[in-house]
Enzyme design. Structure first.
Site, PDB file in Angstrom:
ATOM      1  N   ASP A 171       0.799  -1.182   0.132  1.00  0.00           N
ATOM      2  CA  ASP A 171       0.113   0.017  -0.173  1.00  0.00           C
ATOM      3  C   ASP A 171       0.858   1.302   0.135  1.00  0.00           C
ATOM      4  O   ASP A 171       0.607   2.319   0.758  1.00  0.00           O
ATOM      5  CB  ASP A 171      -1.040   0.048   1.214  1.00  0.00           C
ATOM      6  CG  ASP A 171      -2.291   0.716   0.898  1.00  0.00           C
ATOM      7  OD1 ASP A 171      -2.674   1.072  -0.158  1.00  0.00           O
ATOM      8  OD2 ASP A 171      -2.778   0.960   1.939  1.00  0.00           O
TER       9      ASP A 171
ATOM     10  N   LYS B 119       2.089   4.678  -1.210  1.00  0.00           N
ATOM     11  CA  LYS B 119       1.443   5.833  -1.802  1.00  0.00           C
ATOM     12  C   LYS B 119       1.991   6.889  -0.735  1.00  0.00           C
ATOM     13  O   LYS B 119       1.986   6.835   0.384  1.00  0.00           O
ATOM     14  CB  LYS B 119      -0.080   5.924  -1.929  1.00  0.00           C
ATOM     15  CG  LYS B 119      -0.892   5.598  -0.739  1.00  0.00           C
ATOM     16  CD  LYS B 119      -2.432   5.320  -1.102  1.00  0.00           C
ATOM     17  CE  LYS B 119      -3.209   4.820   0.010  1.00  0.00           C
ATOM     18  NZ  LYS B 119      -4.731   4.585  -0.448  1.00  0.00           N
TER      19      LYS B 119
ATOM     20  N   ASN C  50       0.576   7.258   2.767  1.00  0.00           N
ATOM     21  CA  ASN C  50       0.673   6.439   3.890  1.00  0.00           C
ATOM     22  C   ASN C  50       2.160   6.624   4.212  1.00  0.00           C
ATOM     23  O   ASN C  50       2.794   5.687   4.860  1.00  0.00           O
ATOM     24  CB  ASN C  50       0.598   5.011   3.326  1.00  0.00           C
ATOM     25  CG  ASN C  50      -0.696   4.405   3.404  1.00  0.00           C
ATOM     26  OD1 ASN C  50      -1.938   5.088   3.864  1.00  0.00           O
ATOM     27  ND2 ASN C  50      -1.125   3.110   2.670  1.00  0.00           N
TER      28      ASN C  50
ATOM     29  N   ASP D 171      -0.086   2.601   8.168  1.00  0.00           N
ATOM     30  CA  ASP D 171      -1.131   1.754   7.574  1.00  0.00           C
ATOM     31  C   ASP D 171      -0.498   0.425   6.891  1.00  0.00           C
ATOM     32  O   ASP D 171      -0.194   0.281   5.887  1.00  0.00           O
ATOM     33  CB  ASP D 171      -1.903   2.691   6.581  1.00  0.00           C
ATOM     34  CG  ASP D 171      -3.541   1.891   6.466  1.00  0.00           C
ATOM     35  OD1 ASP D 171      -3.527   0.657   6.670  1.00  0.00           O
ATOM     36  OD2 ASP D 171      -4.219   2.515   6.255  1.00  0.00           O
TER      37      ASP D 171
ATOM     38  N   THR E 184      -4.422   0.481  -3.841  1.00  0.00           N
ATOM     39  CA  THR E 184      -5.102   1.758  -4.425  1.00  0.00           C
ATOM     40  C   THR E 184      -4.634   1.575  -5.902  1.00  0.00           C
ATOM     41  O   THR E 184      -3.520   1.367  -6.604  1.00  0.00           O
ATOM     42  CB  THR E 184      -4.148   3.012  -4.033  1.00  0.00           C
ATOM     43  OG1 THR E 184      -4.203   3.135  -2.476  1.00  0.00           O
ATOM     44  CG2 THR E 184      -4.664   4.192  -4.527  1.00  0.00           C
TER      45      THR E 184
END
Length: 355
Positions: free
Chosen positions: A169, A171, A174, A187, A204
């Site tokens: 994840d 991005k 985060n 996260d 995502t």
């Protein structure tokens, strides 16, 4: 949602706690409920100061410890929503991963708990806010700023992969900045310990690797793909593959066509191309030398890799943080009647008995 992602990951930095058992499984309650100095927390010890993030089934609160007077981020997740959205395994994965890891660029987990309504994760509070906010305010980062964040992220990914953990994840939302300007990945809801490959579609849309979209089974290579997307977005101000709907984004990812803005440095374009390779067997970071291939790339030639995890590189952005419990770098959220939630029946609570 941004700030919920923001303070919601964690990493148990206390080795004496980690060594009491559980390990990768993370199911030994003594591990999760052991904090720095061996202290076991309780909700009564914590005063809620403000909401610093909201998400699909949870909130992140800034809380103050009544005893030690320090600040923490408390992630609270509604059990009925976790079950309805079939996120039980992700929640257990998150705790298991965070119980095992200990790294300067990963958020720390101190304590987990549940009652009849909520799951709780007590983590360090990172007051600098999300990298996403700084990127949005500036439009894009210059080459040296992108280089700094990329180097710290490479070290974080290398560490996770050395423990056979895939993050899944990556991005800007985060990635938090601490008060000195260094990164903290947060996260870990999609993070997972991998023995081989996994087939869950999560992440995502703009950051998904082709093998995830095609349900071919995926592994650690997805994190290197996501880093390529992130570097492109940091230096351009927009991701390489975007569209009005996820299906359009997926088509563009699978087509793999890259249009670089003119101002990008020659070496960084080469690096991004090597990360955004459809065939994961040929993707930089996923070949036999792993992260070493990434570190040796020409774009990183000025980086002293020994200094990076020691936080010796000079951060390009120093967040404005007035005190340990400063919330000014996060969005403001209404303090609504969020806690009015019906208790969960015992059979549903059974799923979380080790949480």
């Amino acid at each position: 949602m941004a700030a919920a992602k923001a303070t919601s990951g964690a990493d148990n930095g206390d080795s004496s706690c980690r060594d009491t058992g559980g390990g990768a499984g993370g199911e030994a309650n003594s591990v999760a409920n052991c904090a720095a100095g061996g202290r076991v927390y309780s909700l009564d010890d914590l005063d809620t100061v403000a909401t610093v993030g909201t998400g699909t089934f949870g909130r992140v609160f800034l809380v103050k410890d009544k005893k030690a007077k320090g600040y923490f981020a408390l992630k609270a997740m509604k059990i009925p929503e976790v079950i309805r959205l079939k996120q039980e395994q992700h929640v257990h994965n998150e705790k298991a991963v965070l119980t095992e890891v200990n790294h300067p660029f990963l958020i720390r987990l101190f304590w987990t708990h549940h009652d009849e309504r909520f799951l709780y994760m007590l983590m360090e509070y990172i007051a600098g806010g999300e990298l996403f906010s700084y990127l949005r305010n500036r439009g894009r980062f210059n080459n040296s700023t992108g280089l700094f964040y990329s180097a710290e992220i490479v070290c974080a990914i290398e560490y996770l992969h050395s423990k056979e953990i895939v993050y899944r994840d990556l991005k800007p939302e985060n990635i938090l900045l601490d008060s000195e300007g260094h990164i903290k990945l947060t996260d870990f809801g999609f993070a997972k310990k991998l023995s081989d490959r996994t087939w869950t579609l999560c992440g995502t849309p703009e950051y998904l690797a082709p093998e995830v979209i095609q349900s071919k089974g995926h592994g650690r290579a997805v994190d290197w793909w996501a880093l390529g997307v992130l570097i492109f977005e940091m230096l351009s101000g927009y991701p390489p593959f975007f569209d009005d709907n996820p299906f359009g984004i997926y088509q563009k990812i699978l087509a793999g066509k890259l249009d670089f803005p003119r101002h990008l440095d020659f070496h960084v374009k080469d690096l991004i191309k090597k990360f955004l390779v459809i065939d994961r067997a040929r993707r930089l970071g996923n070949m036999k030398n792993g992260a070493e291939d990434v570190k040796k790339h020409r774009w990183f030639k000025s980086i002293d890799w020994d200094a990076v995890p020691q936080r010796k590189l000079k951060p390009p952005i120093i967040p404005k943080v007035s005190h340990e419990g400063d919330t000014s770098n996060f969005d403001v959220y209404p303090e609504d009647e969020w806690t009015k939630e019906a208790p969960v029946p015992p059979k549903d609570l059974e799923i979380f008995k080790n949480f």
